[in-house]
Enzyme design. Structure first.
Site, PDB file in Angstrom:
ATOM      1  N   ALA A 105      11.693   1.307   3.293  1.00  0.00           N
ATOM      2  CA  ALA A 105      10.677   0.322   3.570  1.00  0.00           C
ATOM      3  C   ALA A 105       9.615   0.241   2.552  1.00  0.00           C
ATOM      4  O   ALA A 105       9.241   1.280   2.161  1.00  0.00           O
ATOM      5  CB  ALA A 105      10.471   0.074   4.954  1.00  0.00           C
ATOM      6  N   LYS A 151       5.342  -2.868   7.923  1.00  0.00           N
ATOM      7  CA  LYS A 151       6.435  -2.203   7.308  1.00  0.00           C
ATOM      8  C   LYS A 151       7.610  -3.121   6.914  1.00  0.00           C
ATOM      9  O   LYS A 151       8.171  -3.743   8.179  1.00  0.00           O
ATOM     10  CB  LYS A 151       6.648  -1.104   7.952  1.00  0.00           C
ATOM     11  CG  LYS A 151       8.018  -0.137   7.388  1.00  0.00           C
ATOM     12  CD  LYS A 151       8.223   0.979   8.172  1.00  0.00           C
ATOM     13  CE  LYS A 151       7.120   2.068   7.888  1.00  0.00           C
ATOM     14  NZ  LYS A 151       7.600   3.503   8.845  1.00  0.00           N
ATOM     15  N   ASP A 160      10.265  14.496  11.697  1.00  0.00           N
ATOM     16  CA  ASP A 160       9.815  14.318  10.281  1.00  0.00           C
ATOM     17  C   ASP A 160       8.272  14.658  10.360  1.00  0.00           C
ATOM     18  O   ASP A 160       7.523  14.064   9.745  1.00  0.00           O
ATOM     19  CB  ASP A 160      10.291  13.145   9.633  1.00  0.00           C
ATOM     20  CG  ASP A 160      10.036  13.095   8.192  1.00  0.00           C
ATOM     21  OD1 ASP A 160       9.953  14.307   7.604  1.00  0.00           O
ATOM     22  OD2 ASP A 160       9.790  12.286   7.587  1.00  0.00           O
ATOM     23  N   ILE A 180       0.844  -1.304  -0.076  1.00  0.00           N
ATOM     24  CA  ILE A 180      -0.083  -0.077  -0.021  1.00  0.00           C
ATOM     25  C   ILE A 180       0.804   1.314   0.006  1.00  0.00           C
ATOM     26  O   ILE A 180       0.456   2.706  -0.081  1.00  0.00           O
ATOM     27  CB  ILE A 180      -0.865   0.221   1.239  1.00  0.00           C
ATOM     28  CG1 ILE A 180       0.079  -0.263   2.488  1.00  0.00           C
ATOM     29  CG2 ILE A 180      -2.106  -1.059   0.933  1.00  0.00           C
ATOM     30  CD1 ILE A 180      -1.292  -0.227   3.674  1.00  0.00           C
TER      31      ILE A 180
END
Length: 675
Positions: free
Chosen positions: A44, A61, A155, A38
């Site tokens: 990853a 993941k 982030d 997805i």
């Protein structure tokens, strides 16, 4: 300095690009069956998967092949699991598991069905300030929880904010998070700059050093983007954008969207101040300021000079050298004047200027001849010297007293987190402190029997000989789903609450065995171990599935009885009746009638035909035709006459059919032969 593309978030995207992926269909760690991919990022890929053990859908993941051989990448990937697993917050994507399946390093995490904040910006921005703050509030709540745990995200960007279909907001990808106390960092020139350049705080660009205020800066940039629909700094290359973060203030949103209140501009300016000392200390402080602005917007306040002044970082610059303000994110405990007053005794402070002037400025001209030691000038010199010495002693003594009062009598609380109770008590005793064991607490990260917290916290200043309260860990807080079957829905909800689990929802199902209103089963099932407040769904019985009766009138009763038994119904022959129209053994009527809806266990009764009623035919041979006819008709028979062979016309019955003594139904025809 170009950051990697990081859209590896655990959100459904609806694509099927994982159909040809070699991981699709594989089962990792004998538990996670991998489905379609997805999302894909630089480190990853993210797959929709089924947790075979708990029978739930998760996001997995998986580190790209080959990266697991790089210890630095692998360690960063594992750090992501440990960092995110430490956060238990409704606005943080939960990490369930981490593992290594024959070199395939993976994380299992919560799967969010929905879209990202980036999608909302594309569709809705520029948006009203109240809407923008409502979207930012859960993000700040998640970051505040991380900052309280000593973690920074590094982030923060719209792509890492997921919005579920039911409206829940989740912050994802704590893969770059690290402990605030960690000694490692990256620089823009000598190392790797981690993060998305459009949201980088200036200090990250210059030195790579990050604390909670770097997340605050990124959140301020996101707020600017929500309000205006554009990023504050644009450039042809990431380096140009990074340069602007360092040298150019984020513009006021009202320059692009006129009409915004000044206090909204001030909030953005405060969060995105280039000098991090002027920003809120962490996301919790910024969240408080967002609440103040949201309240003003809800009240319809157009202009609030006091709120604007409180939020503007320029005010903090002007006042930082004098006195801390109520909103100062890192105030000094004393200003210089107050500290000087406490350091010098009152007697010495009464005439400091005169004393300094006397010592520093001797009279002009040639030095006078020295008077006799026992003369007036000698006495004055000795008196001045004594006064000077006394004053110096007072200053030194006052300074020592101030040092003792402010610092000397204090010691530093040692770090005892993660130690056993015995080791913690020993470490505190070595620092001259007493230990007091408080109430234990659960912890997701600290094993049972180890110190999970201390009050004061490690590194805090505490009076020598004082008491430090330590909290021992009970380990991870987990509860088993109780056995809920056969309980009523209300009883089951009470049982979940008593077990510190949450009620999720109810699905009604037909059941032939569980009475109406009682719990059939739970999801997860009884005995499953869960975190507190995990929702548990209930399946509640609606009773037996209803059955529509077939119409069995005129049909064989044995066939009807067999059909009723197969449907869980009970058949009963209520009575039998003669019937000229319905054959013997067939059903004349039924109750309830055909077409009625009934439930398993209900009873259906039948009236069954015995066939027509039979009576004995009397013998009328030798009787006259009139008498014979009357006798038979009185019994309900129909009489037909005919001449017998060789009849003489006498009008007497020679024979009858059926013969006398036989049985025939009422209304049957009796044929008389006359001679």
């Amino acid at each position: 300095m170009q950051p990697e593309r990081r859209d590896d978030r655990p959100a459904r995207k609806g694509g099927a690009d994982g159909v040809s992926d070699p991981l699709t269909g594989r089962v990792l760690d004998r538990r996670y069956e991998i489905g379609v991919r997805i999302a894909r990022g630089g480190m990853a890929g993210v797959y929709e998967a089924t947790d075979l053990r708990l029978d739930r859908t998760v996001a997995v993941k998986v580190m790209h092949p080959g990266l697991g051989d790089d210890n630095e990448f692998a360690e960063r990937f594992v750090r992501e699991a440990r960092s995110a697993a430490r956060l238990s917050h409704p606005n943080v994507v939960a990490v369930y598991d981490q593992g290594d399946d024959d070199g395939t390093v993976f994380l299992a995490m919560e799967l969010i069905s929905g879209h990202t904040l980036r999608d909302v910006i594309r569709k809705e921005s520029p948006m009203q300030p109240a809407r923008a703050l409502a979207l930012l509030e859960p993000v700040l709540s998640a970051l505040a929880a991380a900052h309280r745990s000593g973690l920074i995200h590094r982030d923060v960007k719209p792509e890492n904010v997921l919005i579920a279909d039911d409206g829940r907001v989740k912050v994802a990808d704590f893969g770059l998070a690290k402990a605030v106390s960690a000694d490692t960092h990256h620089t823009a020139t000598g190392g790797v700059l981690i993060g998305t350049v459009s949201y980088l705080a200036p200090e990250l660009v210059v030195s790579g050093r990050a604390d909670a205020r770097a997340d605050v800066y990124a959140a301020g940039v996101v707020l600017f983007e929500l309000l205006t629909g554009t990023k504050p700094h644009e450039g042809e290359s990431p380096i140009q954008v990074a340069y602007q973060h360092v040298h150019t203030d984020v513009p006021a949103p009202s320059t692009l969207v006129p009409g915004l209140p000044a206090y909204v501009d001030a909030l953005v300016a405060r969060a995105t101040a280039r000098d991090r000392e002027l920003r809120p200390a962490d996301a919790a402080v910024l969240l408080h300021q967002v609440h103040r602005v949201s309240h003003a917007l809800a009240e319809g306040v157009v202009d609030d000079p006091e709120l604007t002044a409180d939020l503007l970082p320029t005010r903090l610059r002007s006042e930082a050298a004098e006195a801390p303000s109520a909103d100062d994110t890192a105030p000094e405990p004393f200003d210089r004047g107050a500290l000087a007053t406490m350091a010098v005794p009152a007697a010495a402070a009464a005439e400091p200027t005169t004393l300094l002037r006397t010592v520093a400025r001797p009279p002009a001209g040639p030095p006078p001849s020295e008077p006799p030691a026992d003369g007036p000038r000698g006495r004055r010199s000795r008196k001045g010297l004594v006064l000077l010495l006394a004053t110096l002693l007072l200053v030194v003594g006052g300074g020592a007293a101030a040092w003792w009062f402010l610092d000397g009598r204090y010691t530093t609380t040692p770090g005892v987190l993660g130690k056993t109770e015995q080791a913690a008590v020993k470490a505190l005793a070595a620092a001259g402190l007493e230990a007091e064991v408080g109430d234990p607490a659960y912890s997701e990260t600290v094993p049972a029997g180890r110190v999970v917290a201390s009050d004061p916290e490690p590194g805090s200043r505490v009076i020598d000989g004082g008491t430090v309260e330590i909290t021992m860990s009970l380990g991870k807080e987990r509860y088993d789903v109780p056995k809920l079957a056969t309980m009523t829905e209300e009883e089951a909800r009470d049982a979940l609450e008593a077990t510190h689990l949450a009620y999720g929802g109810t699905t009604e199902k037909w059941s032939d065995t569980v009475p109406f209103g009682q719990v059939i089963s739970s999801t997860p099932k009884a005995g499953t171990t869960l975190k507190p407040d995990t929702p548990v769904d209930l399946a509640v019985s609606k009773g037996p599935r209803p059955v529509e009766l077939k119409d069995w009138v005129g049909k064989d009763v044995d066939d009807a009885m067999q059909w009723l038994d197969s449907k869980g119904l009970t058949g009963k022959v209520a009575k039998e009746e003669f019937s000229d129209d319905v054959a013997e053994g067939d059903i004349i009527s039924m109750n309830p009638p055909g077409g009625t809806t009934v439930h398993r266990g209900d009873e259906v009764s039948f009236v069954v035909s015995k066939g027509p009623e039979l009576i004995e035919v009397p013998s009328v041979r030798g009787q006259g035709v009139d008498a014979a006819t009357e006798t038979l008709e009185d019994l309900g028979f129909h009489v037909v006459t005919e001449s017998a062979a060789g009849s003489l016309g006498l009008g007497f019955v020679f024979s009858q059919d059926p013969e006398g003594g036989s049985m025939a139904p009422v209304g049957a025809t009796i044929t008389l032969s006359l001679i």
